[in-house]
Design a protein around this motif. Sequence first.
Motif, PDB file in Angstrom:
ATOM      1  N   ARG A 180       0.837  -1.211   0.000  1.00 38.72           N
ATOM      2  CA  ARG A 180       0.000   0.000   0.000  1.00 38.72           C
ATOM      3  C   ARG A 180       0.871   1.259   0.000  1.00 38.72           C
ATOM      4  NH1 ARG A 180      -3.687   0.381   5.094  1.00 38.72           N
ATOM      5  NH2 ARG A 180      -4.217  -1.673   4.282  1.00 38.72           N
TER       6      ARG A 180
ATOM      7  N   VAL B  81       1.218   4.072  -3.021  1.00 41.64           N
ATOM      8  CA  VAL B  81       0.990   5.510  -2.844  1.00 41.64           C
ATOM      9  C   VAL B  81       2.201   6.294  -3.348  1.00 41.64           C
ATOM     10  CG1 VAL B  81       0.719   7.340  -1.122  1.00 41.64           C
ATOM     11  CG2 VAL B  81      -0.641   5.250  -0.943  1.00 41.64           C
TER      12      VAL B  81
ATOM     13  N   TRP C  73       2.241   6.311  -7.090  1.00 39.38           N
ATOM     14  CA  TRP C  73       1.198   7.153  -7.665  1.00 39.38           C
ATOM     15  C   TRP C  73       1.603   8.622  -7.704  1.00 39.38           C
ATOM     16  CZ3 TRP C  73      -2.990   5.729 -10.296  1.00 39.38           C
ATOM     17  CH2 TRP C  73      -3.932   6.724 -10.615  1.00 39.38           C
TER      18      TRP C  73
ATOM     19  N   THR D 170       1.381   6.047   5.038  1.00 40.48           N
ATOM     20  CA  THR D 170       0.694   6.303   3.758  1.00 40.48           C
ATOM     21  C   THR D 170       0.215   7.745   3.670  1.00 40.48           C
ATOM     22  OG1 THR D 170      -1.340   5.394   4.726  1.00 40.48           O
ATOM     23  CG2 THR D 170      -0.056   3.924   3.343  1.00 40.48           C
ATOM     24  N   ARG D 171      -0.317   8.285   4.756  1.00 42.59           N
ATOM     25  CA  ARG D 171      -0.782   9.669   4.742  1.00 42.59           C
ATOM     26  C   ARG D 171       0.391  10.630   4.537  1.00 42.59           C
ATOM     27  NH1 ARG D 171      -5.723  11.109   6.140  1.00 42.59           N
ATOM     28  NH2 ARG D 171      -4.977  13.126   6.915  1.00 42.59           N
TER      29      ARG D 171
ATOM     30  N   ALA E 189       1.543  10.399   0.897  1.00 43.46           N
ATOM     31  CA  ALA E 189       0.548  11.026   0.024  1.00 43.46           C
ATOM     32  C   ALA E 189       0.628  12.549   0.089  1.00 43.46           C
ATOM     33  CB  ALA E 189      -0.856  10.558   0.408  1.00 43.46           C
TER      34      ALA E 189
ATOM     35  N   LEU F  53      -4.229  13.001  -3.348  1.00 40.75           N
ATOM     36  CA  LEU F  53      -4.706  11.721  -2.826  1.00 40.75           C
ATOM     37  C   LEU F  53      -5.493  11.911  -1.535  1.00 40.75           C
ATOM     38  CD1 LEU F  53      -1.722   9.248  -3.365  1.00 40.75           C
ATOM     39  CD2 LEU F  53      -3.907   9.266  -4.563  1.00 40.75           C
TER      40      LEU F  53
ATOM     41  N   THR G  22      -7.947   8.259  -4.981  1.00 48.72           N
ATOM     42  CA  THR G  22      -7.509   8.849  -3.717  1.00 48.72           C
ATOM     43  C   THR G  22      -6.883   7.755  -2.850  1.00 48.72           C
ATOM     44  OG1 THR G  22      -9.578   8.428  -2.530  1.00 48.72           O
ATOM     45  CG2 THR G  22      -9.426  10.494  -3.804  1.00 48.72           C
ATOM     46  N   LEU G  23      -6.422   8.173  -1.684  1.00 45.95           N
ATOM     47  CA  LEU G  23      -5.831   7.219  -0.744  1.00 45.95           C
ATOM     48  C   LEU G  23      -6.833   6.135  -0.355  1.00 45.95           C
ATOM     49  CD1 LEU G  23      -3.438   6.397   1.033  1.00 45.95           C
ATOM     50  CD2 LEU G  23      -4.292   7.977   2.784  1.00 45.95           C
TER      51      LEU G  23
ATOM     52  N   ILE H 233      -6.672   3.260  -2.981  1.00 43.73           N
ATOM     53  CA  ILE H 233      -5.463   2.431  -2.868  1.00 43.73           C
ATOM     54  C   ILE H 233      -5.521   1.577  -1.611  1.00 43.73           C
ATOM     55  CG2 ILE H 233      -2.953   2.503  -2.623  1.00 43.73           C
ATOM     56  CD1 ILE H 233      -2.948   5.000  -4.377  1.00 43.73           C
ATOM     57  N   THR H 234      -6.073   2.145  -0.520  1.00 44.12           N
ATOM     58  CA  THR H 234      -6.221   1.366   0.715  1.00 44.12           C
ATOM     59  C   THR H 234      -7.149   0.181   0.498  1.00 44.12           C
ATOM     60  OG1 THR H 234      -5.849   3.325   2.093  1.00 44.12           O
ATOM     61  CG2 THR H 234      -6.946   1.453   3.129  1.00 44.12           C
TER      62      THR H 234
END
Length: 420
Positions: A18, A22, A25, A74-75, A78, A86, A160-161, A164-165
């Motif tokens: 994941r 991200v 992307w 991930t945040r 992004a 995202l 968006t995130l 992907i999640t």
Amino acid sequence: MSSIGTLWTTPQFDKGKRIRAVAAWVGLSVELPADYVHFESNKQPEFLAKFPHGKIPALETKDGFKLFESQAITRYVASLAPNVPLLGSSPEEAALIEQWASFSESEVGVLTTLIFQLVRGILPYTKPIHTVFTERQVRSLETLEKHLATRTYLVGERVTLADITLASVILRAVTVAVDASVRAKIPNVIRHFETIVNHPKLKPVFGEIEYVEKALQFIPPPKEKKEAKPAAPAVPKAEKKPKKEEVDEEEDDLLKEEPKPKNPLDSLPKSSFNLEDWKRAYSNLDTRGAEGSIEWFYKNFDKEGFSVWRVDYKYNSELTQTFMSSNLIGGFFNRLEASRKYLFGSMGVLGANNDSVISGTLILRGQEAKPVVDVAPDWESYEFKKLDLDNEEDKKFFEAALAWDLELEGKKWVDGKNFK
């Protein structure tokens, strides 16, 4: 692509994928350490100095910023590309993205893990709990199905995130519980999943997708057979006079039991090493010492007819209580029953509750592990590496696994089981 820094994870870990997705992307990349070995590297003092809890995924950027927990990483990744939103372009979008990302993880991802732990015997298995978990996961997927029925993406008109999640969560779910019958009920979820994972930017990360046709099921260990009571003396019956010959010979042949097919292992050249004698020696002699079972093994072993293997459980990060891990070994051994005459095993749990690994050794007929172990449906949950007993490290591992004093990266043997 510009590299952010180093991401400690394993290539197959869905949460690691994941983060990598991200990064890909937004036009960035992360470096995976080539020499990382899970449950070894992340227990080293230098790793714990950076990430005290020893969890993966863990990120260290080039400027020294350190972060663990997949959601946080991930945040953060992004947010490094503000021109690729995202995380949304308004507070409302940001909240919706967080909502669907959290829902995907907690209502689908966590349940996949719980179902896997149940059917593999890591958690004590009960059918009602398995049913509840499965029904709850299907209900969550149906919620996603309704939402995606009129949308291409979860939030807005672009990836968006949250998307992907969800894709990373479904990636694992379709190999455990979301089988063909469930997938037929959620065509829009599968359409969304395949859209995300097959995107040119993301396909190199997610790779080829494997779908399970039938959800993994718990296979209980075989019950011990009760000893049969001696039969009462037979009372001789009066002979009946044979009737006229009316037996259809062709029909009679059909009723005869067909001979059972021979196991391919039986066709291997005869070996001087008698596995049953070894099992008796291991049971009756001290393991170490001049007259111990290990010395007996070296004197009698035929490396042409048999081979020795190291076995490691692939999903140690999901192990919790050590007694459950021991039960997992017991279940695996029970499912190997059909190969008992070709196999000996000594495996154990090393470590402590919520921080343990399963490892050990097998002695088996032939030079390939699969023909012997694939009678157990869960054999693919383990990694098998052939040991070379002329190699000092391999020999040391083998002897320690037999003696139940194996230690890996500070984790000591706490419980074990033998397959004899």
